[in-house]
Design a protein around this motif. Structure first.
Motif, PDB file in Angstrom:
ATOM      1  N   SER A  97       0.816  -1.215   0.000  1.00 20.04           N
ATOM      2  CA  SER A  97       0.000   0.000   0.000  1.00 20.04           C
ATOM      3  C   SER A  97       0.851   1.267   0.000  1.00 20.04           C
ATOM      4  N   TRP A 155       0.899  -3.211   4.462  1.00 15.01           N
ATOM      5  CA  TRP A 155      -0.468  -2.790   4.791  1.00 15.01           C
ATOM      6  C   TRP A 155      -0.522  -1.405   5.442  1.00 15.01           C
ATOM      7  N   HIS A 204     -10.298  -2.024   5.745  1.00 11.76           N
ATOM      8  CA  HIS A 204      -9.924  -3.093   4.809  1.00 11.76           C
ATOM      9  C   HIS A 204     -10.503  -4.432   5.253  1.00 11.76           C
ATOM     10  N   TYR A 230     -14.105  -4.528   4.366  1.00 12.79           N
ATOM     11  CA  TYR A 230     -14.356  -4.816   2.943  1.00 12.79           C
ATOM     12  C   TYR A 230     -14.191  -6.309   2.676  1.00 12.79           C
ATOM     13  N   SER A 232      -7.682  -9.637   6.163  1.00  5.71           N
ATOM     14  CA  SER A 232      -8.417  -9.117   4.995  1.00  5.71           C
ATOM     15  C   SER A 232      -8.287 -10.044   3.781  1.00  5.71           C
ATOM     16  N   VAL A 249      -7.816  -7.710   0.430  1.00  8.95           N
ATOM     17  CA  VAL A 249      -7.994  -6.257   0.410  1.00  8.95           C
ATOM     18  C   VAL A 249      -6.753  -5.640   1.063  1.00  8.95           C
ATOM     19  N   GLY A 250      -6.120  -4.737   0.375  1.00 12.58           N
ATOM     20  CA  GLY A 250      -4.914  -4.143   0.950  1.00 12.58           C
ATOM     21  C   GLY A 250      -4.377  -2.982   0.132  1.00 12.58           C
ATOM     22  N   THR A 254      -8.589   0.921  -2.650  1.00  7.13           N
ATOM     23  CA  THR A 254      -9.756   0.047  -2.659  1.00  7.13           C
ATOM     24  C   THR A 254     -10.865   0.601  -1.755  1.00  7.13           C
ATOM     25  N   SER A 271     -14.266   5.620   5.037  1.00  9.98           N
ATOM     26  CA  SER A 271     -12.956   5.746   4.398  1.00  9.98           C
ATOM     27  C   SER A 271     -12.634   7.194   4.063  1.00  9.98           C
TER      28      SER A 271
END
Lengths: 503, 503
Positions: A105, A321, A398, A401, A424, A475-476, A480, B17
């Motif tokens: 990320s 992350w 995250h 999600y 995640s 997710v990361g 996103t 977010s």
């Protein structure tokens, strides 16, 4: 050896330093502003690019000249080629629909830190080489330790300390070396062939590689099978049997690599129980929490590090992350002198006033190489620009999600979760169809993965655990949002409809 | 293990977010422009900063809070602290009067390449992970090989290939591992304790360190004394005696590390003669040309690499002298499969269509770690932005400035050159005074170095060779011009006047 450059008669023209505008500040300013806009526009339009590159092997060589140019080329010309030739070959790790491997990320904050890291281009191999590099790294490593609620034995303000490594590979290597040389200094190097190392077969592939690099006899590298019924965590009972057999055979247990968040399924080894066992045999215990450790800044996930006070070292990667850009892996060690005793160099040309004392840290003695960049500046910028609470929110969003995606998978009877979701990562697959065998199920899942990735819409990856082929959805990626996850599930469903129609 | 995050009841607020503006393109644009201006101003005013930091150990901890903030802080606040707290502790490697160690040079071109490297944050561990990373690296490594007139056996367009490593340490480590495992696969790992490695005592300290990391028995690491009469180059006759004695003792010669431009004095080992000797014993020969190799892009210095076709591997670091920012070391190997056989990993979760074939390069198998950044983009930007001719001019101008400094030293009867200048390093010292002994001479020279550095005007470093303490003056910083060199000599002279007055 008789021909020295001083005999060379330099061409006068080549000595005119004005010919090459290395770093005229105004030229630098203009060009750097131009590239900032290029990047801001790239980020703005990222969803117009495919997440997964669609090029074929060898695509670039045919587009490139065979040699570097003799004369300077303009920034415009280079940027045009970046856009036309290079970007199409880049798998977009910054894309909001990048769900593969473990995402890496990014953030404005870390980008600015990286710009300054490059700006100074200072080298932190020793304190004197650029004092702020060593000192800021020590401060930031302690800050991050507090966020992780690590015990004082891993902090400079306590009895340990931390260091930034490029990746987990280097972190694990230096800990194996510290462990190896601590033992060999007692028993003699001639017994090196007796040293044994342990990890589960779910440990990252770098575990075996780093052990081999350190000269551990390949036959003494144990990859202990982890089982589905243990959710792919290393079983203390099984580990005990391996250790006892090795001791029985006259071998010397040296090192145990545990994982908090394995690559295939984010399995978590039980640090408490496994470290208790290892400590009975004086085995160095390292915890690789490259991905999962980042979640431990949230109190509700901190229990995954329970027992950490019993281990010798811990590594985790904010470049995964925590928005830091690659490469930035934090390694904490309880007894830094074990590492520095193994890795210390002290050549005359690097000696200075404090180098023979313990009053300063020399980070070159905490790592494989000598030189080191000012990478901790990126983590410093992230910690200050976000603050702890926003970083916790980031991790939680995250995971939320991923929970969304997990629910969508569960809501579709054609799919199943292969293991429970823990962070995640969602591990899922198309169920086995009635009347078809396991290998056909794998074939369908492979086909699904290939088709998802070839749309360019999203990128997922796969693994195989306990003989089961599974799709990994992590997710990361920074950009996103929940809508991306929902849309990607729709793409997966549509492709599944088509695939199952063909069966 | 019963407590999963899915049981956790997330706070609604933390899921918004929008709370954290990770990477809003316009926010990114504004802040990155602000930092560009900060950096351009820093470069513009660089001469207002001391070249050598004047802080004391521990200076930063007292200025910093003990924990990271809970809430976000502004960019202005962070930049203020960078200016007030961090910059004073930075030894300014980009300063025109930085003449220490080996300087690490920078350029607008490489900075822009670094910005884009960060921007994409792509990972090049395998071809599929981001195809352009692998393919551009292969192209650029071949371009650079052509500039160095390397034989085809080191190029992808021939039978070898190149890879970017962080530093020479990593480059040497992977070659030792390639050599080690090539031999052990034939003779068996139980003979690992018999492997012997060779280098001169002028080889960089990383040579010993990397050999130890690779598990070479510490007693089998030969540091062969190089002598003043050989200008500190490794003597083939002496090497032969060491090898013969080891073979006689039943040991197995494995690896020879040669240097083109040693750290202390830029001595050059004779590749031709030494490789001929080593080849008779099937010893892997590596050439460390970290600094000196960069000069070999100029035809008049290329002879320092004569015989390179006889060695197994070569490394050199454009981050030192070719304007690339750290870290960027180029490693060429004649037989890449030796390295990849030693370092290959092939976990299920990284497999893909081409991973079981030889049709693509997997750079993770050429290095210690798994992940890798898009660093070659910096070299690509430098090569295209400058063109070969301007880079040659750049090298020549630095050597010319060193010649200027050398003449100034020679013109002052109180000084002497310790060894002949070969590249852009001048090794000099105050001569021994009549009636005073060698240790007093060393004391005066130490005093001179300390005083030069404590002015903040310039930074020089030292070494000791053959028992002689010497001052090292290396031209290599991007911003250095002839006027800086001349002014620095005046500072040295003035301080010398004062020191000798006190004698």
């Amino acid at each position: 050896m008789g021909s020295y450059p001083s005999e060379f008669n330099p061409v006068t023209k080549s000595l005119d330093s004005k010919e090459v505008e290395h770093l005229n500040p105004e030229d630098f300013r203009a060009k750097a502003h131009q590239v900032v806009d290029f990047i801001a526009d790239f980020y703005k339009n990222i969803e117009n690019y495919p997440a997964s590159s669609q090029v074929q092997p060898g695509y670039l060589r045919t587009r490139m000249p065979q040699t570097a140019p003799d004369k300077p080329e303009s920034l415009d010309a280079i940027l045009k080629d970046v856009e036309n030739d290079i970007i199409p070959g880049i798998t977009q790790w910054v894309h909001p629909n990048f769900y593969g491997y473990f995402p890496a990320s990014i953030s404005s904050a870390a980008f600015l830190g990286e710009m300054l890291c490059a700006c100074f281009n200072a080298n932190g191999f020793s304190w004197v080489a650029s004092p702020a590099l060593t000192e800021l790294e020590m401060v930031v490593m302690d800050w991050f330790a507090v966020m992780l609620r690590l015990p004082k034995c891993f902090m400079f303000s306590g009895t340990g300390g931390g260091v930034v490594q490029a990746t987990t590979s280097e972190a694990v290597l230096v800990t194996i070396l510290g462990a190896r040389d601590r033992v060999l200094s007692k028993i003699g190097h001639e017994h090196a062939g007796k040293l044994v190392v342990y990890g589960s077969d779910q440990a990252h592939s770098m575990y075996n590689k780093q052990c081999k690099i350190a000269g551990i006899h390949p036959q003494n590298i144990r990859s202990i099978p982890a089982r589905l019924e243990d959710e792919f965590a290393l079983s203390p009972d099984t580990l005990r049997k391996f250790i006892e057999a090795d001791v029985e055979a006259g071998l010397i247990p040296l090192f145990l690599c545990l994982t908090v968040g394995t690559t295939s399924t984010t399995a978590v080894d039980n640090i408490n129980d496994l470290a208790d066992l290892a400590n009975k045999y004086n085995i160095w215990v390292h915890v690789d929490a490259a991905y999962g450790g980042n979640a431990c800044i949230c109190p509700e996930y901190r229990h995954f590090l329970d027992g950490i006070e019993k281990v010798d070292s811990l590594s985790l990667s904010p470049h995964k992350w925590l928005l830091c850009y690659a490469e930035l892996c934090c390694l904490y060690v309880k007894n830094p002198s074990c590492v520095t005793n193994s890795l210390r160099t002290n050549p005359e040309y690097l000696r200075y006033k404090y180098s023979e004392t313990d009053s300063v840290v020399s980070y070159k003695d905490w790592q494989v190489g000598t030189s080191r960049r000012f990478s901790p500046l990126r983590l410093y910028f992230v910690l200050r620009s976000y603050g702890v609470e926003s970083l916790q929110s980031h991790i939680r969003s995250h995971i939320q999600y991923a929970i969304t995606f997990e629910r969508l998978v569960k809501s579709d009877g054609r799919f199943e979760l292969v293991v429970p979701r823990r962070f995640s990562l969602v591990c899922f697959r198309l169920k086995q169809l009635n009347g078809y065998d396991a290998s056909y199920t794998e074939l369908l899942n492979r086909k699904l993965l290939e088709q998802v990735n070839s749309t360019g819409h999203a990128l997922l990856t796969h693994s195989v655990v306990g003989g089961i082929y599974l799709l990994r959805f992590v997710v990361g990626s920074t950009l996103t949002e929940e809508r991306h996850v929902i849309k990607t599930w729709e793409v997966v469903k549509e492709l599944t409809n088509a695939i199952l129609t063909e069966v």
